[in-house]
Design an enzyme around this catalytic site. Sequence first.
Site, mmCIF file in Angstrom:
data_model
loop_
_atom_site.group_PDB
_atom_site.id
_atom_site.type_symbol
_atom_site.label_atom_id
_atom_site.label_comp_id
_atom_site.label_asym_id
_atom_site.label_seq_id
_atom_site.Cartn_x
_atom_site.Cartn_y
_atom_site.Cartn_z
ATOM 1 N N VAL A 12 0.921 -1.164 -0.109
ATOM 2 C CA VAL A 12 0.061 -0.043 -0.019
ATOM 3 C C VAL A 12 0.752 1.272 -0.109
ATOM 4 C CG1 VAL A 12 -1.780 1.337 1.303
ATOM 5 C CG2 VAL A 12 -1.808 -1.098 1.172
ATOM 6 N N THR A 34 5.778 -10.237 -6.706
ATOM 7 C CA THR A 34 4.616 -11.082 -7.284
ATOM 8 C C THR A 34 4.145 -10.310 -8.381
ATOM 9 O OG1 THR A 34 4.432 -11.754 -5.012
ATOM 10 C CG2 THR A 34 2.473 -11.933 -6.599
ATOM 11 N N VAL A 74 10.663 -1.854 0.044
ATOM 12 C CA VAL A 74 10.429 -3.231 0.301
ATOM 13 C C VAL A 74 10.655 -3.423 1.990
ATOM 14 C CG1 VAL A 74 10.904 -4.280 -2.026
ATOM 15 C CG2 VAL A 74 12.869 -3.933 -0.191
ATOM 16 N N LYS A 75 10.556 -4.637 2.405
ATOM 17 C CA LYS A 75 10.831 -4.749 4.013
ATOM 18 C C LYS A 75 12.287 -4.633 4.327
ATOM 19 C CE LYS A 75 10.185 -7.950 7.582
ATOM 20 N NZ LYS A 75 9.391 -9.495 7.964
ATOM 21 N N GLY A 130 2.619 7.432 7.004
ATOM 22 C CA GLY A 130 1.608 6.143 6.881
ATOM 23 C C GLY A 130 1.108 6.299 5.229
ATOM 24 N N LYS A 183 14.914 9.820 10.711
ATOM 25 C CA LYS A 183 13.858 9.055 10.940
ATOM 26 C C LYS A 183 13.555 8.436 12.176
ATOM 27 C CE LYS A 183 9.800 7.589 9.136
ATOM 28 N NZ LYS A 183 9.451 6.068 9.809
ATOM 29 N N ASN A 187 10.929 8.486 14.882
ATOM 30 C CA ASN A 187 9.889 7.510 15.242
ATOM 31 C C ASN A 187 10.096 7.214 17.172
ATOM 32 O OD1 ASN A 187 9.554 6.891 12.730
ATOM 33 N ND2 ASN A 187 10.179 4.804 12.624
ATOM 34 N N GLU A 190 7.787 9.666 18.139
ATOM 35 C CA GLU A 190 6.426 9.208 18.204
ATOM 36 C C GLU A 190 6.099 8.324 19.101
ATOM 37 O OE1 GLU A 190 4.471 6.161 14.961
ATOM 38 O OE2 GLU A 190 5.543 7.977 13.881
#
Length: 488
Positions: A12, A34, A74-75, A130, A183, A187, A190
Amino acid sequence: MGADIGFIGLAVMGENLVLNIERNGFSVAVFNRTTTVVDRFLAGRAHGKRITGAHSIAELVSLLARPRKIMLMVKAGSAVDAVIDQILPLLEKGDLVIDGGNSHYQDTIRRMHALEAAGIHFIGTGVSGGEEGALRGPSLMPGGSAQAWPLVSPIFCAIAAKADDGTPCCDWVGSDGAGHYVKMIHNGIEYGDMQIIAEGYWFMKHALGMSYEHMHHTFTRWNTGRLHSYLIEITAAILAHQDTDGTPLLEKILDAAGQKGTGRWTCVAALEEGSPLTLITESVMARSLSAQKQARCKAHRVFGSPVKVSKAETLSAQQREELVSALEDALYCAKIVSYAQGFELLSHTAKRRGWTLDFSRIASLWRGGCIIRSGFLSKISAAFAQQHDLENLVLAPFFAEELKRACPGWRTIVAESVRQALPVPALSAALAWFDGFTGAALPANLLQAQRDYFGAHTYERTDAPRGEFFHTNWTGTGGDTIAGTYSI
């Protein structure tokens, strides 16, 4: 003519960033491991847009204009390295690879040096906001190969969120891993913001006996003042949200918080730097403690509730409002401390790594698009702009005066929470740090004496110049030799 930028990873966040880039006038070529995901995206959300699909990485590279720019979503971890290994043989000197995932900054440093050795530019960029931010405008924190910034800055500045003054929430942060490090600090802050808000909600509910409607209105009011922020805004909305049976949904959400690891990274970085990141660390640990739901319930059966009667039952309306005002002060003070500790850690690391960071600009990058966006950040940006060598945010004249004014309410809330057995680890850790930081004398003299007693680690004296060390033969049976390898 080839596409302006290539994109690998169509979850997403990836899809939304691609749509954002295309909406802002750039053509995009996309690939996903994929390949049916590519086909589905092209037939659906990307239909009719300047987005081209590829069914292999080689095809993706062939679709790009030179110098080629490829962004990975990607992860984090080995997946990023695997994709880079596949891309690298297909690239030419001067091409650019961008990692937009939540990668650890040390991985970014390693990857940048490896790719630069092959003549390929590398940028590691923090992306905050997000799914919605990715689509409408995120906060972007790029760092890495400085020569590569002109290649991608037109795209990044176009897609980034815009602050109220129209400034893009995107700018070059610094060399090698600086973007991902900033970043990571974001976080961590956050985590801190979320925890102090959660503690405020808990105090309202249990110490003040406030209804969900009353809490909703209070947070809504706070969002019009000094606590104005995205997280306060969504907290107000959450408190008003009802389940299908008309009861507050929050009552049915299990009190076991998850985490993805970036908060822990911030804590580890603070330990490595010797930087007292107490509020954020306690916020991370609070999530870990909450996750021990079964053990907590067992302990509750053993120990019960320490406070048998809530003070809320005896509060007058005026007393309740006074405590609500004090609670606002407490959240505000803790928020200042959270940012003070975060920027102090950033400063320590920047000095050690030789990064030249503009703290005023970094604070301004977070004014829009990201999860911690708030009006408060303009004050932080101004403080660092006025004093570039500011040692700690709490010493800025504006924040020093704010803390002096609001500190009594902060102490009231922490003390009342202790009396009522309400855990407020972030609020109390922040206050303990503040008292320690503003204390000219601390009990560390005893620590040094203990270290010298059992390990001959030496100490400095108050009646001698700094840097001159002494050892005492405390028992008369020791010696004059100071510590070597043994230390604690």
